[in-house]
Design a protein around this motif. Sequence first.
Motif, PDB file in Angstrom:
ATOM      1  N   LEU A 142       0.889  -1.147   0.098  1.00 10.86           N
ATOM      2  CA  LEU A 142      -0.141   0.028  -0.044  1.00 10.86           C
ATOM      3  C   LEU A 142       0.871   1.318   0.162  1.00 10.86           C
ATOM      4  N   ILE A 146       0.992   4.463  -2.954  1.00 12.22           N
ATOM      5  CA  ILE A 146       0.573   5.736  -2.786  1.00 12.22           C
ATOM      6  C   ILE A 146       1.702   6.595  -2.840  1.00 12.22           C
ATOM      7  N   TRP A 238      -8.692  -4.319   3.701  1.00 16.16           N
ATOM      8  CA  TRP A 238      -8.212  -3.032   3.605  1.00 16.16           C
ATOM      9  C   TRP A 238      -9.125  -1.972   3.007  1.00 16.16           C
ATOM     10  N   LEU A 239     -10.010  -2.487   1.813  1.00 15.73           N
ATOM     11  CA  LEU A 239     -10.898  -1.991   1.293  1.00 15.73           C
ATOM     12  C   LEU A 239     -12.109  -1.373   2.513  1.00 15.73           C
ATOM     13  N   VAL A 242     -10.549   1.021   4.821  1.00 17.58           N
ATOM     14  CA  VAL A 242     -10.551   2.596   4.052  1.00 17.58           C
ATOM     15  C   VAL A 242     -11.705   3.123   3.881  1.00 17.58           C
ATOM     16  N   TRP A 258     -10.009   9.757  -1.077  1.00 13.32           N
ATOM     17  CA  TRP A 258      -9.738   8.423  -0.891  1.00 13.32           C
ATOM     18  C   TRP A 258      -8.300   8.298  -0.352  1.00 13.32           C
ATOM     19  N   HIS A 259      -7.382   9.172  -0.651  1.00  8.04           N
ATOM     20  CA  HIS A 259      -6.047   9.092  -0.195  1.00  8.04           C
ATOM     21  C   HIS A 259      -5.850   9.642   1.199  1.00  8.04           C
ATOM     22  N   LEU A 262      -6.983   6.593   3.104  1.00 10.06           N
ATOM     23  CA  LEU A 262      -5.964   5.521   3.282  1.00 10.06           C
ATOM     24  C   LEU A 262      -4.962   5.910   4.214  1.00 10.06           C
ATOM     25  N   SER A 265      -5.840   5.202   7.376  1.00 10.84           N
ATOM     26  CA  SER A 265      -5.775   3.856   8.026  1.00 10.84           C
ATOM     27  C   SER A 265      -4.446   3.384   8.270  1.00 10.84           C
ATOM     28  N   LEU A 266      -3.481   3.675   7.354  1.00  7.76           N
ATOM     29  CA  LEU A 266      -2.084   3.262   7.446  1.00  7.76           C
ATOM     30  C   LEU A 266      -1.603   3.524   8.907  1.00  7.76           C
TER      31      LEU A 266
END
Length: 351
Positions: A142, A146, A238-239, A242, A258-259, A262, A265-266
């Motif tokens: 991931l 990104i 992961w989907l 997010v 989305w970014h 993400l 989440s990370l």
Amino acid sequence: MSVTLLMQKSWRINLGRGLLGLAIGGLCLWLSLRGLDLEELRTALLQSQAPWLAAALAAVVAVAFIKAARWWFLYPRLSRPASWLSTFPVLMTAQMLNVLVPLRLGEIARVGLMLQEHVSAGSTLSTIVVEKSLDLLAVGCLIILILPAAVLPDWFPLSSGMSMGLSGVALLAALLAIWLGRARLKALAGRILGFRGWLPARWQVRLMRLISEILDGLGALADLKSALPVLALTVGNWLASVFTMAAMLAAFGLPVQWHVALVLSLTIYLSNLVPTPPALVGVIGAVTVMTLRWFEIVRVEATALGLALNVVLISPLVILGGWSTWQRFSKLTRGNFKERWAWSLGLRKHP
């Protein structure tokens, strides 16, 4: 060193880790709330939209089911429980323990509870090793995906994330190599355990059985019929994670990008690298504020979202884990109160 001294040393280490986690949580909570107008914070919390909060809670529950299904596929075919649904209550109890008691008791509980389901300890241990390696690999992938978008904050632990990904690749490769050479390793283990009768015969049998089960279980991803569902469920996990973050952004009327979801989440996943307090109080909020402030979101809104996110991420695990544990406890008729709770949590061998 005697067993007693080892136990005392382990207890001191765990106590120190727990106290450090509490200190980190308190510091994070203080940093998140410092200088804020609490009335403005309360207003921001009350303005959150219930439908989106419900969607985020549903996504957290979906992640739990996905992880339980993936765990089931990681078992060797001959060792799998009859249904993947039997792994769900076990995983919920384990995750409840991990978030409430910062001593990583969840893995011990998984082994103990699956023994009650007539699944060997060796098979369960192998699934946990492969699962952790797969999660490390997913994080690394991931981050690589990104990186070209250049959306990671300056303070993001990029080196740690990349190291986790490389570690995942190395571990999975090593596990596959061990599985391919399992026959030789079993023969070597047999010679070592049987050398000059240094170990009683019954312990030789037990240890050989444990070693064989672990080695056989490491090949979960070598079987295409198991590997494809595992990989698909990892992507789905992961989907859903997010989506949880995106739903939380929508709940507080913030731009759903989305970014941002993400990266949030990370960062929350990577926060587990440090000792955490019970229920991750303070840590999730601080990480959320740091991440969202990078994307120029007003601090009071970021703090409100962080506080709500702490509840959204932790409460389903505690409720589902508590319910699963209670279901086991209520069916037990032997033993005293303390023993029944220990059996229900998988922390003591059931007679």
